[in-house]
Design an enzyme around this catalytic site. Structure first.
Site, PDB file in Angstrom:
ATOM      1  N   GLY A 186       0.936  -1.300  -0.006  1.00  0.00           N
ATOM      2  CA  GLY A 186      -0.027  -0.050   0.019  1.00  0.00           C
ATOM      3  C   GLY A 186       0.977   1.316   0.001  1.00  0.00           C
ATOM      4  N   HIS A 187       0.071   2.448  -0.180  1.00  0.00           N
ATOM      5  CA  HIS A 187       0.921   3.663  -0.035  1.00  0.00           C
ATOM      6  C   HIS A 187       1.657   3.994   1.198  1.00  0.00           C
ATOM      7  CE1 HIS A 187      -3.182   6.161   0.737  1.00  0.00           C
ATOM      8  NE2 HIS A 187      -2.786   5.297   1.798  1.00  0.00           N
TER       9      HIS A 187
END
Lengths: 340, 340, 340
Positions: free
Chosen positions: B249-250
């Site tokens: 994920g970011h």
């Protein structure tokens, strides 16, 4: 011996050179003896060098016809007579280096910048259509009445059987695909398996020298990934149906007519019998044997061998019945406590 | 400040304009003051506007050098002296709108229909080969002795280090890739992270303004996905090996020499220490810290920070020992009940 | 009736021919009567042939307006008056064969080898840009101000609404995409669902004759897969946000403004209400109804219907509270035993 369709060894190399490359010591054998290839213990011949890393395989070691072997000091005494030995505390790491010496990273026959999408050496059968943007590499063989989807990529030497459909964006490398196979969009077949000799100063990549063999009438769902074997092949048996986003590790053997539901994963070297059903998001760890006709519930985490016909569930997986009993028991205990 | 290689802000904008865009009220500051960019609290400078949405970050807020900040009424009093404030019940939603005002959806320099596959502004090092069908966007920089696979897509401004191999069908955007990296087929790096300000009348997209930084000697497995940071970067440390179908994920920070097995996922903003091993299908929720050398069993669901060197298992994850004890205990209770 | 944009039936076929194709016996009806199409029980009209395979749907059977139906011997007596019946022990397998007779494997209007990337019959709205290498098939309709990413593949007849962005390498087939949709790189939409009539001599593929309908303002994460419907459509409601590597099975109905986190999966024919939140790596089995506003924790395994607004967790999933109680109880029992 790795398939010459895909791999060309750079050797031969002397035992002395192999010792230098791997950082091992010569424990037995003539330093000037030459070896031409790498191979797993059970398929090696006298011109091959192999390795023993896991005590579990010591019987294969004792029976191996490999001409040379990388081995840890404590296991060297189990070697068969006449085998040259390279002794090292890290045989797998040593093997990684030896295998890379025989098979350097880069493919021998790269297509060139600006080349046409379909290499001139490709053979394509009658009635096959190749959609726009598809790239087909040197010496690939495409059967009759196939469809190669738009922007699909078929690598050097890949063979595709008659009446097979390869979806858009699929990537095929180092594989032999059967007849009437359906490969859905975005599938990746034949990339390197996840093989490393772990080490405290970094992880050494193990060259992956096997193939993927896909039987007739197989279907492989969108964006699924099937790694090629490390030396043995990864095999998908005829008639098996694989859903989307499934991961199949290197050297896995899937039997015939299996059903493998979306997002499940099978780790390296496990063997799945015929007609096994694997539910969605289930995981099967490496080096296991799942008997024919077994049923693995969704989200199961299988960590041991499974008997033929068994039903398994839970993580870690138990018999389906015991899993359900455990679930029910815990729920009843919670209920009791709430009531108290 | 978002990397000018990838992003060009449309500003400057006045505090008054920012209030109008975000639907917030000016709680402090000169309405005519101008701000030129958005930034997270801890990296913001006096020309930036930031936001505070989670009470957890109130210390970063108090210490921030941001010139302006979107903040909920109840937390506004914690602001440092001199900070302009835009007060709103939904600061994150407000930030989404402000960030979109600075960075409108469309990229500033799109390639045009019918353009050649490799943009004229691309630089490509000696010995690099680009396979057929690969598309390389404006100002991308490809190192020496690289291989760009067939039909891969390399976006505007992306940098790829020497001796790196990008697989067929891989998509790289908003990223800086190190040397000797292997990106397998179908990998997607640098797309928008999954960031929304949730709302009962629909979810507001948060512009994702960071990058993905991939260190030297990293390997990323087929069809894995690595989102770019939202403002900070997503980072994969040197020497780490990522298997197939993994989701990062970011803003995730993966340390050096980690091993991340297939189908596992790491949610946004978690930090993974060096030499961490994450088993297949494991999940790590967001904003956690996993200590160096920790081992996370397959299918674990990690919901809390993990100490360095710890072994964890189960969902929710506990120490590996307690997890196994719980499994064994429940099995023994089931057995007892069956016997009774 | 399958959408003529995508499918053209090969019929009509007589009841006699349908019996021969499916291996069923005529239990009622004129052997010379003709039928023109296949359809699910609830949407079938008098010229259609349908099937009943699951006792669960016997009321739909009794109320169906299908002109003919494949049915097991034990359920044939429930047929409405005047329905032609093809009786067989394996109605689903029979249906697979009948549907394939109407809809043979190959698409009717294939693009040809060497054809241009964008078919001459495509319509593209003003302000849309098509990046290099993108392939767009016959009769596709692309709206205004769209962006079609590099090497994306848009299949025959696909419609894309205004202001929609299709990422590089995405594959769209048999789908209608709304406005302001974001499809990230590597997404596969519209491929065949995973539908087989299982059998001990191999599994029979069921033709998938539906579409995927994606509403306005939807976002679909990198490398996610959405199968098209088997007859009904797969539907993603307006405003829903889907993360990376998510699997959506055939006939799934996702409501409006749902949030579906990475690596989760929804099996065939389940209905997800509006504003449902599904955590990462969660799985929802087939044919379930998840009520509006429900929250499904990460890694949950949902095996039963979920009430609106409920919070669920665990595998198999229970109420979030009971799940957490069970976890805590087992941990306390382990602790007690360790202390003993």
């Amino acid at each position: 011996m790795p398939d010459r369709r895909f791999y060309s060894p750079a050797g031969p190399l002397t035992l002395r050179a192999l010792a230098a490359v791997s950082g091992a010591e010569i424990g037995a054998g003539d330093p000037a003896a030459v070896f031409t290839d790498v191979s797993p213990l059970d398929t090696a011949v006298s011109t091959d060098i192999s390795f023993l890393d896991n005590r579990k395989y010591r019987e294969s070691f004792a029976a191996s016809e490999a001409g040379a072997c990388l081995v840890a000091p404590g296991l060297a005494s189990l070697a068969p007579a006449g085998m040259a030995l390279l002794v090292t505390a890290e045989p797998y790491r040593g093997y990684a280096k030896v295998a890379r010496a025989y098979y350097p990273d880069r493919e021998p026959e790269p297509v060139q910048t600006g080349a046409s999408l379909i290499h001139e050496s490709v053979t394509i059968g009658d009635g096959t259509q190749v959609d726009p943007g598809a790239v087909i590499g040197p010496r690939a063989e495409i059967g009759r009445r196939c469809r190669i989807g738009a922007n699909a990529v078929i690598g050097t030497g890949v063979a595709v059987g008659d009446d097979t459909a390869i979806g858009p964006q699929a990537v095929l490398a180092y594989c032999i695909i059967g007849r009437r196979v359906i490969v859905h969009p975005g599938v990746c077949i034949g990339q390197d398996g996840f093989g490393f000799a772990l080490g405290s100063d970094g992880h050494e990549k193990i060259p992956q020298l096997g193939r993927v063999l896909v039987g007739d009438d197989v279907e492989i769902g969108a964006n699924s990934t099937i790694d090629r074997g490390s030396g043995p092949d990864t095999v998908i048996g005829a008639g098996s149906k694989i859903d989307n986003l499934v991961q199949i590790g290197h050297n896995v053997q899937v039997g015939r007519n299996c059903v493998i539901v979306a997002q499940s994963g099978i780790s390296g070297s496990s063997e799945i019998g015929d007609f096994v059903i694997i539910g969605g998001q289930a995981g099967i760890t490496g080096h296991l044997t799942i008997g024919a006709g077994a049923k693995i519930a969704g989200q199961s985490g299988v960590m041991r061998d499974v008997s033929p016909g068994a039903t398994m569930g839970g993580s870690p997986a138990q018999s389906g019945r015991d899993w359900m009993r455990g679930v029910a028991l815990l729920q009843s205990l919670v209920k009791k406590r709430k009531g108290a």
